[in-house]
Scaffold this motif. Structure first.
Motif, PDB file in Angstrom:
ATOM      1  N   SER A   1      -8.106  42.751 -32.027  1.00 52.05           N
ATOM      2  CA  SER A   1      -9.855  42.372 -31.717  1.00 52.05           C
ATOM      3  C   SER A   1     -10.531  42.621 -30.195  1.00 52.05           C
ATOM      4  CB  SER A   1      -9.356  40.606 -31.994  1.00 52.05           C
ATOM      5  OG  SER A   1      -8.841  40.592 -33.444  1.00 52.05           O
TER       6      SER A   1
ATOM      7  N   ASN B   1     -13.043  40.525 -34.506  1.00 53.05           N
ATOM      8  CA  ASN B   1     -12.394  41.726 -34.791  1.00 53.05           C
ATOM      9  C   ASN B   1     -14.122  42.498 -35.465  1.00 53.05           C
ATOM     10  OD1 ASN B   1     -13.534  41.589 -37.728  1.00 53.05           O
ATOM     11  ND2 ASN B   1     -11.199  41.167 -37.850  1.00 53.05           N
TER      12      ASN B   1
ATOM     13  N   THR C   1      -7.574  38.288 -38.386  1.00 47.88           N
ATOM     14  CA  THR C   1      -6.565  37.859 -36.923  1.00 47.88           C
ATOM     15  C   THR C   1      -5.364  36.775 -36.840  1.00 47.88           C
ATOM     16  OG1 THR C   1      -8.401  38.619 -36.061  1.00 47.88           O
ATOM     17  CG2 THR C   1      -7.594  36.841 -35.320  1.00 47.88           C
TER      18      THR C   1
END
Length: 625
Positions: free
Chosen positions: A377, A413, A348
């Motif tokens: 995500s 996520n 991320t």
């Protein structure tokens, strides 16, 4: 008479149907040198249950059945063995009619192998059935294993790997070859074998891939494992399984023996590149191991280096990176085999919030949240720890001061191990009046009233108080009491004690900041006079008060008229004043009070006839009374 015969016949048929039996016979096999008991079993019904049938045991010789024993319970005279020509065997029958053969031998397979049992219930009838009797002998030694040559084999060749030899048994022991847990079929061959086994009275026979040796009725088997070798045979465990004994699983014996391991030369055709994890996270250490088959072992190049292992400290940039492992067999004419592993990184890459965090009161703004991540995500917005939106965009409409604060965009996520967030401070600017815009106050003379002005604002507003006089206003020098709570501001102005002069006075609270301004107007109560001071006046006056006001107005009008006449010289001409003074001027005012019910109009009393004559004399210039 015919009816009686019919009834007897029916009863006889019924009795016959009720009295019946069925044979329950099974084949019997026993081990060599053990006693054999062969039952002649049946199931009877009706009256036959209590009866004892005659049991006859027979043996089949050629096409003939010969009775060898007759048995009837409680009938010794009618029971006993029967002589059969050529049958030299001892046997007997026990109390339940079973045939007993002591110390069974393999020879019994021939002379006693086919038996027949007959059960006779006299009038009810008789039944018979065949029973197969057999004697077995398990292999007397463990199997023997041997490789044909203690060398390395080549894949693709059809080779005699070795043989497996059993002990002597009856019937002939069965040999089965296995590689691991999988049965292996041996190819047939025409090779010659040495049939001499060193045993007396032994006869040998060879057929295909198997040789047999006989000793009496027992047989020893010797079977060769001949197969087309493959890479799967390299370093594999081969063994043979020898099964001997009877035909029933409970009477069988199994023994096995393993071949020594051997190697098979074959070229590399498979490369395996294994990773410590299918999915990696930023910061993990990923371990890779490369293996390849082939004998001799090939040379391995992993990611350009002569190694079978490597470690990678995973970063976001490693996502999609390909690691190649190649294996080169020892023969140069064989092409190298390759395997590629693609690194899969879950990450991320930070959350970014965009949009204007400043909004005016009643206005709107949109905040956007974006994140670069793999896999994609999910995004949600929170305020004070409470989820307020599950969308990437957050719209604030008709903004109020309580919409101000810190907003957080959170991205997560599917692995839940990666979480990222960003915040934005929302500021709502403006001003809002919380008090009523116009307030009519109530109070009594001599009391103090409190004027409370409440506003909400950001930036903090400036609050001023003014006193109104028509359209004009005067700033108050008095500093009002003020308090603050968050975006709420309160200013209190205290006025009093109330007097008549303050009746219906108007005050204004004016608040403003750089965005806007608001106002609230306060009107004091109407007051009236009294002995002890001002009082709140009533909406209409009493008759006495009207008369007094009327007289005062009349006197004022007369004084004005006299002054005007004097200035024009009508009453006292210039040069003629001489010894005249003010005392010489007499103005008669009738002080007689009008009756109580006199009409008062607009505050002026009704003019009397004497007052009218006096006024007319003054206007004509006659100063004499």
């Amino acid at each position: 008479m015919n009816a009686v015969c019919l009834l007897v016949l029916v009863f006889a048929v019924y009795s016959q149907a009720q009295n019946s039996f069925e044979l329950m016979l099974e084949d019997v096999e026993v081990a060599e040198n053990t006693d054999a008991k062969i039952p002649c079993s049946y199931v009877a019904t009706g009256e036959l249950v209590t009866e004892s049938p005659t049991i006859k045991w027979k043996v089949e010789q050629g096409d003939q059945l010969h009775v060898i024993y007759t048995f009837k319970q409680d009938d010794e005279a009618g029971s006993g063995p029967r002589s059969v020509e050529g049958l030299n065997r001892t046997y007997s029958v026990d109390d339940d009619g079973a045939l007993v053969i002591p110390t069974a031998t393999l020879a019994d397979n021939k002379i006693m192998g086919k038996l027949n049992c007959e059960v006779d219930f006299g009038k009810t009838g008789s039944k018979n059935g065949a029973i197969m009797f057999s004697v077995y002998a398990v292999a007397d030694t463990n199997p023997i294993i041997m490789l044909e040559k203690d060398t390395i084999f080549e894949a693709g060749e059809k080779m005699d790997i070795g043989f497996c030899e059993t002990g002597f048994g009856y019937p002939e022991p069965k040999i089965t070859f296995y590689r691991g847990g999988e049965e292996v079929e041996s190819s047939s061959g025409s090779e010659s074998l040495d049939k001499s086994d060193g045993e007396n009275d032994a006869l040998s026979e060879f057929l295909g891939d198997k040789a047999t040796t006989s000793k009496g009725m027992k047989t020893s088997s010797k079977r060769y494992l001949k197969k087309l070798l493959t890479k799967e045979d390299d370093n594999a465990q081969f063994y043979c399984m020898v099964t001997s004994g009877g035909s029933k699983p409970a009477n069988q014996q199994q023994r096995n023996a393993s071949f020594p391991l051997f190697r098979v030369h074959y070229p590399t055709d498979t490369v395996t590149l294994r990773a410590s994890s299918k999915t990696s996270f930023v910061g993990d250490q990923l371990s890779l191991t490369c293996d390849a088959n082939g004998n001799p072992s090939p040379s391995i190049i992993l990611d350009g280096q002569p190694s079978t292992t490597m470690n990678i400290d995973v970063t976001k940039n490693d996502d999609g990176r390909e690691i190649t492992c190649s294996a080169q067999y020892s023969q140069p004419d064989v092409e190298a085999i390759r395997e590629v592993y693609t690194i899969n990184v879950v990450y991320t890459d930070g959350v970014k919030v965009s949009g204007d965090g400043k909004v005016n009161l009643g206005g709107s703004t949109t905040l956007s949240c974006s994140v670069n991540s793999k896999p994609p995500s999910t995004v949600h917005w929170t305020k004070n720890g409470v989820v307020i939106s599950n969308s990437g965009e957050l719209m604030i409409e008709n903004a109020q001061f309580n919409d101000a604060g810190t907003y957080e965009c959170v991205a997560e996520n599917q692995f839940n191990q990666l979480k990222s967030s960003d915040t934005v401070d929302v500021m709502v600017k403006g001003i809002k009046l919380k008090s009523e815009p116009a307030i009519e106050l109530a109070g009594e003379a001599g009391e103090e009233v409190q004027l409370t002005c409440m506003v909400s604002g950001n930036p903090p507003p400036q609050i001023n108080w003014v006193k109104m006089s028509g359209e004009e206003s005067t700033d108050l020098e008095q500093q009002p009491q003020a308090s603050t709570s968050g975006n709420e501001y309160t200013s209190i102005l205290k006025v009093g004690p109330l007097t008549a002069e303050m009746s219906k006075a108007v005050y204004e609270c004016r608040a403003g900041n750089e965005v806007d301004s608001v106002m609230s107007r306060y009107t004091l109560p109407e007051m009236k006079g009294g002995d002890d001071g001002p009082e709140i006046q009533q909406a209409s006056a009493s008759p006495t008060a009207g008369i007094i006001i009327g007289i005062l107005v009349a006197l004022l009008v007369i004084a004005v008229i006299v002054a005007v006449l004097y200035n024009k010289g009508i009453i006292c001409k210039k040069g003629e004043k001489g010894d005249e003074n003010a005392e010489d001027i007499a103005v008669e005012i009738n002080k007689e009070e009008p009756p109580a019910d006199a009409d008062v109009e607009a505050g002026k009393p009704e003019e009397t006839p004497a007052a009218a004559a006096e006024k007319e004399e003054l206007l004509n210039g006659n100063g004499d009374p």
